[in-house]
Enzyme design. Structure first.
Site, PDB file in Angstrom:
ATOM      1  CD  GLU A 231      10.936  -5.524 -24.402  1.00  0.00           C
ATOM      2  OE1 GLU A 231       9.779  -5.377 -24.878  1.00  0.00           O
ATOM      3  OE2 GLU A 231      11.963  -5.333 -25.046  1.00  0.00           O
ATOM      4  CB  CYS A 265       8.976  -3.855 -28.293  1.00  0.00           C
ATOM      5  SG  CYS A 265      10.533  -3.455 -27.479  1.00  0.00           S
TER       6      CYS A 265
END
Length: 463
Positions: A231, A265
């Protein structure tokens, strides 16, 4: 001689915590203990694994205030928001605990005379969870809990910026009755982390972090044929259509851009607004951003804390200065935020217009309290700009026309698509990215598939 890592607090630059890095002997011992514990843990009934995970979550919830203060000092999240990370952990973990029986149940094929056929979900073995500093509990729990539920052992490694998080998680599961060796943590150098991945001692790596670091993980794992969940970064866009509920869109986008000082993110980093409502949106967004209070994260009145360190803040400053030099317009006077100074982690929030995709600000991950806003004439222009990115983690459209919004979302190159919200992980949905935002999947029932392997049973009842 032991090597130590110091965690410098972004609040004042002081050493908040210091920890010895694991040496080769300690690493070898922990890996051996995990391998020895895994078979018995895999044979433990799922209901018992669920009960232990549930107790661990309750333990963490009881410690939320202490955890909040530690997060505040280690990575700079304002104290008034820090405890919410434990609540988010509980939401995600509780969902995965409840979903485990269905997700891990054998897949039985249609009846075939004289045969039984089914597929079991087998644990991988040892899962290496490498968690970042920005959401250290949430990112870790995405893989930690489902890995344990599936019968894996877990080795946990947190960022040097947030080492106490690994210790807190370990203590929670130990108090919940998790057998020794099933969950371990190590404070590791980058070199030692790479060696563990390359050694073949772990069966899966669940990594959350930068694209650059993700590439290093892939290289370390090359030739080991182990699973990787990566990720990575994001440059997530939002598009505000002319029919959007304006006040709600402004509130959601601004919060999505500036919460945690933009250090997420899936933060909103670029915004495209239809020309019909562009001026009104910008005016309301500027007023909202000016209402933030930049300050020490241990001050209960602070709504915007420092970035993780001075280098991170100066990186964002560089993006802003470059954009201004190329014609962008800044709408926030830095003087409104007296603590904001070059060379410190404290950075004023900034909103820029007259930006374009020739600026790093609109293409390179900022990971800070800044957002650029562009005017667009129609849906097609907005879609083209939203897809014009090397990242694809999440994307948002704000509109009252849900049918049209969904149709547009189907054309977006993204792992998660939102309508009328952003910057949120629903544990019932798969969390995944496309392009340089990563590979693999966590959360949802699908997340268990990346922490198990299928084993097929083909039984003929008589020879």
């Amino acid at each position: 001689m032991s090597q130590f890592q110091d965690t410098l607090s972004p609040i004042d630059g002081s050493v908040y915590v210091s920890r010895a890095l694991a040496d080769e002997a300690q690493i070898a011992r922990v890996l051996a203990e995990a391998r020895g514990a895994q078979r018995d843990w895999a044979a433990t009934p799922l209901a018992q694994r669920q009960a232990i995970c549930t107790k661990a979550v309750a333990y963490l919830l009881a410690q939320r205030e202490d955890i909040a203060l530690e997060l505040c000092w280690m990575m700079g999240r304002p104290l008034r928001y820090a405890a919410s990370e434990v609540a988010g952990l509980a939401e995600r973990a509780s969902y995965m605990i409840a979903a485990a029986p269905a997700a891990l149940a054998p897949l039985t094929l249609a009846a075939k005379p004289g045969f039984s056929r089914y597929i079991q979900h087998e644990p991988l073995g040892l899962v290496f969870v490498i968690a970042p500093w920005n959401y250290p509990y949430l990112t870790a729990i995405n893989s930690l809990v489902p890995a344990l539920l599936a019968g894996n052992c877990v080795l946990l490694k947190h960022s040097a910026q947030t080492p106490l998080c690994a210790e807190r998680l370990y203590a929670a599961f130990e108090a919940a009755g998790l057998p020794p060796g099933v969950l371990s943590y190590l404070h590791l150098s980058h070199e030692a982390t790479t060696k563990i991945i390359a050694s073949g001692a772990v069966n899966h790596v669940a990594f959350t972090g930068s694209v650059t670091a993700g590439a290093l993980v892939e290289r370390a794992a090359a030739g080991r044929f182990i699973g990787l969940g990566l990720e990575l970064g994001g440059k997530d866009p939002a598009y505000v259509r002319p029919d959007a509920e304006l006040d709600g869109a402004v509130a959601s986008v601004v919060d999505g851009a500036f919460f945690n000082s933009g250090q997420s993110c899936c933060a909103i980093e670029r915004v495209y607004v239809h020309a019909d409502i562009y001026d009104a949106f910008v005016a309301k967004a500027v007023a909202s951003v000016k209402a933030y209070r930049l300050g020490r994260s241990d001050d209960p009145q602070t709504t915007l804390g420092p970035l993780v360190n001075a280098a991170a803040a100066d990186f964002v400053r560089g993006q802003i200065q470059e954009a201004l030099a190329r014609g962008a317009v800044a709408h926030i006077d830095e003087a409104l935020f007296p603590l904001s100074r070059p060379g410190t982690p404290y950075l004023a929030p900034q909103l820029l217009t007259r930006v374009n995709h020739g600026m790093r600000l609109m293409t390179q991950e900022s990971f800070g309290p800044v957002v650029g806003i562009m005017k667009v004439e129609d849906d097609e222009e907005a879609l083209a700009l939203m897809n014009d990115s090397e990242f694809g983690l999440s994307a948002s459209i704000f509109t009252r026309d849900i049918v049209t919004g969904i149709a547009l979302g189907e054309r977006l190159e993204t792992g998660t698509f939102f309508i009328n919200r952003c910057d949120y992980l629903d544990p019932g949905l798969a969390w995944t990215g496309v392009k340089q935002s990563g590979r693999g999947c966590s959360l949802s029932e699908l997340g268990f598939g990346y922490l198990t392997r299928p084993k097929s049973f083909h039984i003929k009842h008589r020879c």
